[in-house]
Design an enzyme around this catalytic site. Sequence first.
Site, PDB file in Angstrom:
ATOM      1  CE  LYS A 219       2.158  96.474  32.719  1.00  0.00           C
ATOM      2  NZ  LYS A 219       1.725  95.368  31.996  1.00  0.00           N
ATOM      3  CG  ASP A 259       1.768  91.911  31.743  1.00  0.00           C
ATOM      4  OD1 ASP A 259       1.800  92.971  31.691  1.00  0.00           O
ATOM      5  OD2 ASP A 259       0.158  92.050  30.540  1.00  0.00           O
TER       6      ASP A 259
END
Length: 391
Positions: A219, A259
């Site tokens: 991330k 994600d």
Amino acid sequence: MVDKIKIENGCLVVTDNPIITYIEGDGVGQDIWKNAKLVFDAAVEKVFNGRKRVSWEEALAGKKSFDSMGSWLPEDTLTSIADNLVAIKGPLETPVGGGIRSLNVALRQELDLYACVRPVRYFNGIESPLKHPEQTDITIFRENTEDIYAGIEWEAGSDDVQKVIRFLQDEMGVSKIRFPETSSIGIKPISQEGSQRLIRSAIEYALENNLTKVTLVHKGNIQKFTEGGFRKWGYELAKAEYANELESGKLVINDIIADNFLQQILLNPDKFDVVALTNLNGDYASDALAAQVGGIGISPGANINYITGHAIFEATHGTAPDIAGQDKANPCSFLLSGCMMFDYIGWGEVADLIRSAIGKTFSQGCFTADLAKTTPYFTTSEFSKKLIENL
Ligand code: NAI
């Protein structure tokens, strides 16, 4: 000769009669172990015809241990695994309250088992939410010692958190804590060393298994130095240590934001071979991927320190108190963890034999209660017996 497994120059040395520690586990662990042992021994016998055999050494942990010895995790158990290097364990009940930390976490920390390894593959006949679950064949390498799991946190309203917030504001010039009076604060340590030893293990695994792609999942778009560091150190490591493999195309390193990864495993799971993740992302991704191929009842796992050789192979589910003692549990998560163990000690033929017998047993429509679409289902012992016939 009965002997301990050793590690010499980074390689495991396994004799024909290695000692392996087992922890039976609580709840369904007891239903599963006695059947799984029969499968393991039968497969070893089938492959090696008496030339090789495992010497199982029991170590106690969990409720069974507490009831008989008054300790949830006796020192002897840690010594047994530390000495024998390789262990397999069933699920353990961790007592709620009373200040006893998770036994699984304790074992991982004591032995610095930095890589949580989960191969995720589909078996025909298992119900899955995907149209093409057979496209999912991904091995997860989740970092096991860092990230928010370091447990460095201060509770909102405490003197300590106020001290930390004042330090951040006064000394570090932080002005972005939205509600400083009511915030809890947590710390996320991610190191170069911790990231690189995990990513190195993932790359080595890929090369040993003729898999090309190693994907760094992170991330880093938001957490530039922690998650972004994981990505950066991964690329640096690959360039420094695997330049030939990268040039020849034997190894491809790429990366993806976490994600998007969770989207892509549903849409294009065949894009991935081996994935390396930080601890928290790895936690989410492991369960999501397990669900894609039929859930935790058949997902194996291992916690490994590839440098010292210490490894604990374990079912990924818990003690399942609702079905414990009823001969109802699915033994496949534990059996497939055993396959990972046989691969790890270099007895890959045993692992292959058990895996193909599981596939064959499913294809004959034999399932335990959790996977059976219609009754009657197979009990743990009936399923294991069928599996042995199919070896
Ligand atoms: P759980 O995994 O034990 O059970 C969740 C659900 O899955 C239940 O409905 C159970 O019947 C089912 N299930 C689990 N394993 C199964 C199997 N092999 N075959 C068929 N069905 C299965 O999770 P839960 O209820 O959250 O935890 C129960 C206990 O297990 C707790 O004390 C927890 O601390 C412990 N635990 C231990 C773990 C370990 O030792 N690695 C991991 C997770 C939980």
